[in-house]
Design an enzyme around this catalytic site. Sequence first.
Site, short mmCIF file in Angstrom:
data_model
loop_
_atom_site.label_atom_id
_atom_site.label_comp_id
_atom_site.label_asym_id
_atom_site.label_seq_id
_atom_site.Cartn_x
_atom_site.Cartn_y
_atom_site.Cartn_z
N GLU A 154 16.67 78.87 25.85
CA GLU A 154 16.91 79.88 26.90
C GLU A 154 16.37 79.41 28.25
O GLU A 154 16.96 79.65 29.29
CB GLU A 154 16.27 81.21 26.49
CG GLU A 154 16.99 81.83 25.29
CD GLU A 154 16.27 83.05 24.76
OE1 GLU A 154 15.07 82.93 24.40
OE2 GLU A 154 16.88 84.12 24.70
N GLU A 189 15.98 82.77 16.29
CA GLU A 189 15.19 83.98 16.26
C GLU A 189 15.55 84.91 15.08
O GLU A 189 14.71 85.60 14.54
CB GLU A 189 15.33 84.75 17.57
CG GLU A 189 14.64 84.10 18.75
CD GLU A 189 15.49 83.07 19.46
OE1 GLU A 189 16.46 82.55 18.85
OE2 GLU A 189 15.17 82.74 20.61
N1 T1G Z 1 5.47 79.27 17.88
C1 T1G Z 1 4.24 78.98 17.41
N2 T1G Z 1 3.98 77.96 16.56
C2 T1G Z 1 5.05 77.21 16.19
C3 T1G Z 1 6.37 77.46 16.65
C4 T1G Z 1 6.55 78.54 17.55
N3 T1G Z 1 7.75 78.82 18.05
N4 T1G Z 1 7.18 76.52 16.08
C5 T1G Z 1 6.41 75.74 15.31
N5 T1G Z 1 5.13 76.15 15.37
C6 T1G Z 1 3.99 75.53 14.71
C7 T1G Z 1 4.06 75.63 13.22
O1 T1G Z 1 3.51 76.86 12.78
C8 T1G Z 1 3.22 74.45 12.80
O2 T1G Z 1 1.87 74.84 13.04
C9 T1G Z 1 3.53 73.40 13.86
O3 T1G Z 1 4.04 74.13 14.98
C10 T1G Z 1 4.55 72.40 13.41
O4 T1G Z 1 5.68 73.17 12.94
C11 T1G Z 1 12.15 84.84 23.62
C12 T1G Z 1 11.10 85.24 21.26
C13 T1G Z 1 10.29 73.54 16.02
C14 T1G Z 1 11.88 72.77 14.24
O5 T1G Z 1 11.88 80.02 15.61
O6 T1G Z 1 11.71 75.79 13.50
O7 T1G Z 1 11.66 81.89 21.17
O8 T1G Z 1 1.05 74.58 10.68
O9 T1G Z 1 5.67 72.18 10.65
O10 T1G Z 1 8.83 70.50 10.83
O11 T1G Z 1 14.08 84.31 22.46
O12 T1G Z 1 8.58 74.39 13.81
O13 T1G Z 1 0.75 72.73 12.37
O14 T1G Z 1 -0.56 74.90 12.59
O15 T1G Z 1 7.65 73.50 11.51
O16 T1G Z 1 8.52 69.34 13.10
C15 T1G Z 1 11.99 80.76 18.23
C16 T1G Z 1 10.34 77.77 14.91
C17 T1G Z 1 10.69 81.45 18.53
C18 T1G Z 1 11.37 77.75 16.05
C19 T1G Z 1 9.56 71.89 14.31
N6 T1G Z 1 11.73 79.42 17.76
N7 T1G Z 1 9.86 76.44 14.65
O17 T1G Z 1 9.58 71.61 12.92
O18 T1G Z 1 7.11 71.22 12.48
S1 T1G Z 1 10.96 83.09 19.04
C20 T1G Z 1 11.67 79.16 16.44
C21 T1G Z 1 10.62 75.57 13.92
C22 T1G Z 1 11.61 82.94 20.60
C23 T1G Z 1 12.75 83.96 22.54
C24 T1G Z 1 12.14 84.20 21.20
C25 T1G Z 1 9.95 74.25 13.66
C26 T1G Z 1 10.44 73.12 14.57
P1 T1G Z 1 0.70 74.22 12.09
P2 T1G Z 1 6.54 72.56 11.77
P3 T1G Z 1 8.53 70.58 12.28
#
Ligand code: T1G
Length: 692
Positions: free
Chosen positions: A105, A125
Site C-alpha cells: 500500500e 491481510e
Molecule cells: N508484523 C510484525 N512482525 C512480523 C510481520 C508483521 N507484518 N511479518 C513478519 N513478522 C515477524 C515474524 O513474526 C517473525 O518474528 C519474523 O518477522 C520473521 O517472519 C494497513 C494492517 C513477510 C513473508 O500479513 O507473511 O499491513 O518469530 O518467520 O518466512 O493494510 O513474515 O522472528 O520474532 O514469517 O521470511 C500484513 C506477514 C500486515 C505479512 C516473511 N502483512 N508476514 O516470511 O519470515 S497487516 C502480513 C509474512 C497490514 C495494512 C495492514 C512473513 C513474510 P520472529 P517469518 P519469512
Amino acid sequence: MSASYEVKGNVAVITLNNPPVNGLGHATRSGIFDGLKKAMADTAVKAVVITGAGKAFSGGADIKEFNSPKATAEPTLHTVIAALEGAEKPVVAAVHSVAMGGGLELALGCHYRVASPGAQIALPEVKLGILPGAGGTQRLPRVVGVETALNMIVSGTPAPSEKLAGTRLFDQMIEGDLMAGALAFAAKIADTRPLPKVRDIKIDYPNHEAFFQFARNTVGAMAKNFPAPKKCVDCVAASVSMKFEDGLKFEREAFLALVQTSESKALRHFFFGERAASKIPDVPEDTAKRPIKSAAIIGAGTMGGGIAMNFANAGIPVIVLEMKQEALDKGLATIRKNYENTMKKGKLTQQKFDERVNLIKGTMSYDDIKDADIVIEAVFEEMGVKETVFKKLDEVMKPGAILASNTSTLDLNKIAAFTKRPQDVIGTHFFSPANVMKLLEIVRGAKTGKDVLATTMALSKKIKKTGVVSGVCDGFIGNRMVEQYSRQAGFLLEEGCLSEQVDKAIEKIGFAMGPFRMGDLAGNDIGWAIRKRRYAERPNMKYSKTADLLCEMGRYGQKTGAGWYDYKPGDRKPYPSQLVNDMIVKHSKDIGVERRKVSDQEIVERLVYALVNEAAYLLEEGIAQKASDVDMVYLTGYGFPLHRGGPMFYADTVGLLNVVSAMEKYARGRHGEFWKPAPLLAKLAAEGKTFN
Ligand code: T1G
C-alpha cells in the site's frame, strides 16, 4: 530511527530499516515521514526513491502493534501514504523480495514503482482476519484490474512481481542492481509533470453488480466462519462504485470493525504462535544444525509412506526400508498413487511428479540406509518392535545420524536407551495422513542433544510442518489431551446423549469432526487398544464402557463399514445407527444411570474444558513449553476451529473464571474428580490472568 535518509546526486533515498521485515511500526512510519519532509525542503533534491533494507521492501504494518496506541499514533500509515502521494516531487518505490500488506500500500501511494523480479507481492491481510486498511482495496484494482485485485485480496496469496510486470503496478522491472536502476529511473522522470497518482486512474468495469454479487456468494460459502473475505469483496466493489475518497472511508470503517473481531485476534494468535513454537527456550537460535541431505524411513505403511512423501516434497532423497518385498512394493505403490491423485487434481505437474517419485527409493537392506542423515522409524506401536529396530539402527547408522521415532505415545527415553547414542534420539510424531497434516510433535528426550533438537525444528520448517516441542509423557501433548476429551464424550453418552448429538454440538462451534465421527474415521480399535493398556496401568482411571461395547460388536468404524454410525458402501456419510443407540441406552440402564437431557452448551464445555484442564497440567509439568504451543497442536493436528484460536485461546476468550466455575458445576456430577481445576488454571483464574 527505523528509516535512513541520504542524498545520491539529486535524488533522496529513504531506506526502511526495521528488521526482520521492515514492519511499518510507528518509528518506521515517522522515519519515512521525516525523510520525505527533508527531501521536499532540500532544493537540490529533484526526486525521491524509497526502498527497504535487508530481506524485504516491507512486510506491512507491524502486527505486533495492533490494538495498541502505537497503531493509531501519528503519523499513521494513512498519513504517510497521503504525504507520499501529495509530494510535489516524484517518489519512486524500489520494490524487492517482499512487498506485502501496508508495504504494498505504501508503494501504491508513490508516483512510480520499479521492482526486481521474484519479489513476493501480496495483500495478505485477510489471513489475519482483516483487510488492506491503507488504501489497498482502492488502489490495487486501479493498477492490476478488478478481477486480479479481488483474487489477490480475498486469497491473500502472493504473486511474483514479474507476473504483474505488464500492469500499471510496476513502471519498470529492474534486473540486477535495483538501486542503480531506481536512481536512473528517478533521474529520467524527475521533471515529468503532472505526477501520476494511482487514485486518479479511472476504473471502468461494466456490469460490476452481477460480478460482485457472484463473488460475495462464492466467498461467503467458502469462509463461513470468517467475516473478512466478504468485507474484502465489498471494499473492492466500492473501488468501482464509489469516488476514491468515499471508497477509502468505506475501507477504513470495514478495517476498524474487523480488527476488533475475535476471529482476527485468533488468526493473529495463530500467526505468531506458529512462529513462537519454533523457539525453544534453552536452545539458542544460532545452535549449530546437522545437515539433512538424505533421509531413511523404517516401515512403508500408511505413516511411513506419508512421512517419506514429506521429504520428497522438500527435495530430500529418501529411502524406505521394509522387511518384506510385498509390503515394500505395496508402500511404494501407495505413494505413487497418492502423487497420481494429486496430479489428477491439477495440483502437481508431471515434472514435479517425476522428481518426487524419483527421490523415493525402496530397500530391504539396512546397509542401504546407513549413510542417511536422519532415519525415522514408523513401525508397529509396540515397545518390543521399537527395541529391535533401534538396536539395529544403533549398529548400522553412521555417527551423527539422527535416530527418530514416530511413536505416538511410547516412552522416548526408553527407546533412546536401546542405543548407545541417546543424544541422537528424538521423537518426530507425525499425524495421519502424514503428507497432509501440518502438525509435527517434536518429542524431546531427557538426553536429546540441543543440536538434534534445533536440526529437527529447522527440518520441520523445511518439510512445511508446524513443529511443536513436547516433553516425554504418555500421549505427549495432543493425545494426552484428547484422551480426556474422549473420556468426557463417553460419559456424555452414558448420561443421556447419543453420538450424533455430541458430534453436532461440537461441530457447531467449528470442529471439523466430532469425537465419534473422528473415531469412525481413525478406527475405534485404536482407542480400544490404548484403553486396554490403561485398564492395566491405571485401574482407577474410569472410562465409559460404551466404546468397548462398540468394538466388541466389531464396529471399528468406516474400515469395517460400521462404527458409531452406519455407512453405505462407497459412501463416507455417517447414518445414525439404531443398534448403537439401543446399546447406549441399554448400557445406561445396566450401570444404573438415569438418562437426562444434556444441553449442547454442557457438551461443548465438557469436551473443550477437558482439553484445557489437561493442558494446564502439561504446562505445569513442562511437557508443553507455552500455552500457544498447545493451541498450535490443536489447530494444526486435531481440527480445532481456527477462528477460535485453539483450546487455550478459546478459554482465554471465555474467561478463565467462567471456565473454572463451569468446571465446579461438573465436579458435582459423575466422575467429578477430573473437574478439579489444575493448579495453574485455578491460579490464573484467581489472578484474573490468561494462558496466552
Ligand atoms: N508484523 C510484525 N512482525 C512480523 C510481520 C508483521 N507484518 N511479518 C513478519 N513478522 C515477524 C515474524 O513474526 C517473525 O518474528 C519474523 O518477522 C520473521 O517472519 C494497513 C494492517 C513477510 C513473508 O500479513 O507473511 O499491513 O518469530 O518467520 O518466512 O493494510 O513474515 O522472528 O520474532 O514469517 O521470511 C500484513 C506477514 C500486515 C505479512 C516473511 N502483512 N508476514 O516470511 O519470515 S497487516 C502480513 C509474512 C497490514 C495494512 C495492514 C512473513 C513474510 P520472529 P517469518 P519469512
